[in-house]
Design an enzyme around this catalytic site. Structure first.
Site, PDB file in Angstrom:
ATOM      1  N   LYS A 217       0.870  -1.182   0.000  1.00 46.83           N
ATOM      2  CA  LYS A 217       0.000   0.000   0.000  1.00 46.83           C
ATOM      3  C   LYS A 217       0.899   1.222   0.000  1.00 46.83           C
ATOM      4  O   LYS A 217       1.446   1.621   1.015  1.00 46.83           O
ATOM      5  CB  LYS A 217      -0.933   0.046   1.213  1.00 46.83           C
ATOM      6  N   SER A 219       1.941   5.292  -0.508  1.00 47.41           N
ATOM      7  CA  SER A 219       1.300   6.541  -0.093  1.00 47.41           C
ATOM      8  C   SER A 219       0.386   7.037  -1.215  1.00 47.41           C
ATOM      9  O   SER A 219       0.737   6.943  -2.400  1.00 47.41           O
ATOM     10  CB  SER A 219       2.360   7.588   0.200  1.00 47.41           C
ATOM     11  N   SER A 271       5.032   7.680   9.759  1.00 47.66           N
ATOM     12  CA  SER A 271       5.042   8.445  11.004  1.00 47.66           C
ATOM     13  C   SER A 271       4.972   7.533  12.226  1.00 47.66           C
ATOM     14  O   SER A 271       4.416   6.430  12.167  1.00 47.66           O
ATOM     15  CB  SER A 271       3.860   9.417  11.016  1.00 47.66           C
ATOM     16  N   ALA A 273       3.196   8.018  14.821  1.00 47.72           N
ATOM     17  CA  ALA A 273       1.811   7.898  15.277  1.00 47.72           C
ATOM     18  C   ALA A 273       1.100   6.745  14.555  1.00 47.72           C
ATOM     19  O   ALA A 273       0.469   5.890  15.198  1.00 47.72           O
ATOM     20  CB  ALA A 273       1.070   9.210  15.022  1.00 47.72           C
ATOM     21  N   GLY A 275       2.565   4.278  12.941  1.00 49.23           N
ATOM     22  CA  GLY A 275       3.292   3.047  13.280  1.00 49.23           C
ATOM     23  C   GLY A 275       2.797   2.438  14.587  1.00 49.23           C
ATOM     24  O   GLY A 275       2.627   1.219  14.693  1.00 49.23           O
ATOM     25  N   GLU A 292       9.728   1.351  10.514  1.00 50.78           N
ATOM     26  CA  GLU A 292      10.745   2.397  10.345  1.00 50.78           C
ATOM     27  C   GLU A 292      10.018   3.711  10.567  1.00 50.78           C
ATOM     28  O   GLU A 292       9.284   4.175   9.696  1.00 50.78           O
ATOM     29  CB  GLU A 292      11.323   2.377   8.924  1.00 50.78           C
ATOM     30  N   CYS A 326      13.747  10.621   7.123  1.00 46.26           N
ATOM     31  CA  CYS A 326      13.751  10.384   8.567  1.00 46.26           C
ATOM     32  C   CYS A 326      15.167  10.297   9.116  1.00 46.26           C
ATOM     33  O   CYS A 326      15.355  10.254  10.327  1.00 46.26           O
ATOM     34  CB  CYS A 326      12.920   9.167   8.926  1.00 46.26           C
ATOM     35  N   GLU A 423      10.378  16.064  14.567  1.00 45.47           N
ATOM     36  CA  GLU A 423      10.997  16.129  13.233  1.00 45.47           C
ATOM     37  C   GLU A 423      10.404  17.282  12.446  1.00 45.47           C
ATOM     38  O   GLU A 423       9.179  17.342  12.269  1.00 45.47           O
ATOM     39  CB  GLU A 423      10.629  14.850  12.476  1.00 45.47           C
ATOM     40  N   SER A 483      22.951   5.760   3.998  1.00 43.02           N
ATOM     41  CA  SER A 483      22.059   4.698   3.537  1.00 43.02           C
ATOM     42  C   SER A 483      22.694   3.888   2.408  1.00 43.02           C
ATOM     43  O   SER A 483      23.218   4.443   1.454  1.00 43.02           O
ATOM     44  CB  SER A 483      20.746   5.295   3.023  1.00 43.02           C
TER      45      SER A 483
END
Ligand code: ADP
Length: 521
Positions: A217, A219, A271, A273, A275, A292, A326, A423, A483
């Site tokens: 899914k 964004s 986010s 929240a 998560g 993550e 992030c 953030e 990364s």
């Protein structure tokens, strides 16, 4: 019922009534954008339906969501706005496909993943254009994301052949103790908009490598890249049902994924929240969970740092993707001996960052994703100024207007200001002055987040000491870009659970089975 209550918040506020939720004013496409879009259409990469069991599928009730170019508000496409029913069908397809896919040899799965990697690389430019169109980042950075995203498929194509078990010396002479790793089953992958491709391949690469099937899914802000990647997956011979894509009503899709006993794993980037809600929801069916979530990265510049290295590293970690990652530095801690020199050089460097539409030559700072993101940045900056911080560069919306914000440096920030607690997810660098190493570590660790941290020093002893004391999953020493597909990415504390990339990333998609063979004597 309980799951519904847990996830209700966004259902009612944003997604459910209209399949339209972006906060930027919509505009018609300019001719420049039209020509990119029609090129993508003719290459077959502009898909607008969901993918269920290998078939491109409209929302069952015909609803669609508009996808905007964040740099201009232009409506670039309308995609299917799906919900529960489509998600249930996608899960069934993934469940059915699991039977076959999980039984292929590692090398057969490896070949399919490698072909997918090759196709992504062949279409690097077009995919980059698609990312710039729907996400806004400068084209060069977008093409860079395609290479980075594809690298996870290459890496996990190689790892598909190396899902090793163990034979453990037994305590009894007539017994053998074996450990094998098996795919966990159907995986639900929920991904964000800031890396529309890489956040998908980082999850789907290892999942497919070890034999799982997935429902993705993406964004709703950036579904087009996900759909283009799925089209290339089909072309690469990944069988129907192994990879499904649904998008639309996020909480409804989320609930369906959580409620299903066929979905055995949920992997999420986004986010903190959301998560937390997903983690709570996953408890009902005791799914394996990888998260993550948000960071609050400190970037510590010590007096003994190489100024050039520190400047380059801090610029890279702060302003990549206009500050919308992030692992972007969220707090820049500078020791008092180098404070003036660093902040003045940093402010000068930031003034040279060219802001604009990601397709324009020389632009290194694109728009923010939407109006809400700009408002958040503005409010954090205002809060800091009202509490005594000083603007050293930028500090307001860019003259281009719309979703553009000036690259900004704020000095004399204190760790209790909003901008240092949460953030900012925008092109704003708050600078905190410190005196001693102990103080820097105390400030750096004083947060619930623990994803990435950076430090700049020329002392090898300090590098070790500070790296080991920071409560973070990733530490960059004299390096701002950390990364890579070969290293484990993930956070401590409320920044998440599990690791992505590297050999550790594969374990997130396997179950361990212990086989005890007895009476062999
Ligand atoms: P951001 O604020 O960065 O967009 P979110 O956590 O809101 O981060 O979004 C990350 C992903 O989570 C997106 O794909 C979004 O649609 C999805 N999402 C948001 N709310 C929910 C929810 N209640 N259930 C499932 N997925 C969700």
């Amino acid at each position: 019922m309980m799951l519904k209550t847990l996830l209700l918040h966004r259902t009612t506020t944003i997604h459910s009534l209209r399949c339209k939720f972006n906060t930027i004013p919509h505009r018609e496409m300019t001719t420049g954008t039209q020509s990119i879009v029609s090129r993508l259409k003719s290459s077959g990469l502009l898909q607008t339906k969901g993918l269920i069991g290998g078939k491109w599928t409209d929302a069952y009730d015909g609803r669609t969501i508009e996808v905007n170019n964040p740099a201009s508000g232009e409506v670039i496409a309308s995609v299917a706005c799906m919900g529960e029913k489509e998600t249930k069908d996608a899960i069934s397809s993934a469940y059915e496909a699991f039977g076959h896919w999980s039984k292929l040899t590692g090398s057969e799965r490896s070949n399919r993943l490698r072909s997918w990697y090759n196709l992504l690389m062949e279409h690097k430019e077009e995919l980059g254009e698609l990312i710039t169109l729907e996400q806004g980042k400068p084209l060069k950075e977008a093409i860079g994301e395609v290479g980075y995203g594809a690298s996870f498929l290459e890496f996990f194509a190689e790892e598909a052949k190396r899902v090793y078990g163990d034979i453990i010396p037994s305590t009894l002479p007539d017994r053998r103790v074996l450990v094998i790793k098996q795919p966990v089953g159907v995986v639900a992958a929920i991904t964000p908009w800031n890396f529309p491709l890489a956040m998908i391949t980082r999850k789907v690469g290892p999942a497919l490598a070890c034999g799982c099937t997935v429902v993705i899914k993406p964004s709703e802000f950036t579904p087009l890249t996900a759909l283009a990647a799925a089209e290339l997956a089909l072309q690469s011979g990944i069988p129907p049902g192994v990879l499904n894509v649904v998008m639309g009503d996020a909480p409804k899709i989320g609930n369906s994924l959580l409620e299903s006993t066929q979905v055995r794993k949920i992997t999420f980037t986004g986010s903190t929240a959301v998560g937390k809600k997903l983690m709570a929801g996953a408890a009902e069916t005791v799914k394996k969970v990888s998260l993550e979530l948000g960071g609050n990265a400190p970037c510590i510049v010590f007096d003994d740092a190489d100024l050039e290295v520190a400047l380059k590293g801090t610029l890279a970690t702060k302003f990549r993707n206009s500050g919308q990652t992030c692992v972007c530095a969220n707090r820049i801690l500078v020791q008092e001996g180098i404070y003036e020199k660093f902040t003045s050089a940093f402010s000068n460097a930031v003034k040279d960052l060219k802001v604009g539409n990601g397709f324009s030559e020389g632009v290194v700072q694109g728009p923010l994703i939407n109006e809400a993101a700009v408002q958040k940045v503005e409010s954090f900056v205002q809060d800091a100024i009202s509490k005594g911080a000083k603007v050293l560069a930028g500090g307001k919306r860019h003259s281009l207007g719309f979703t553009f914000y000036e690259p900004t440096i704020i000095g004399d920030v204190k760790n209790d200001m909003l901008i240092a607690r949460q953030e900012v997810f925008g092109p704003v660098a708050p600078i905190i002055r410190f005196k001693t190493e102990e103080e820097a570590i105390q400030i750096a660790n004083d947060t619930n987040a623990g994803l990435a941290a950076y430090l700049f020093t020329n002392s090898i002893k300090r590098s070790w000491r500070v790296s080991e004391t920071l409560e973070y999953g990733i530490v960059g020493v004299n390096e701002g870009l950390v990364s890579t597909e070969v290293a484990p990415f993930g956070g401590y504390k409320q920044s998440g659970l599990g690791r992505e990339g590297s050999k550790y990333g594969l374990d997130e998609y396997t179950e361990i089975k212990y086989i005890c063979m007895g009476n062999l004597g």
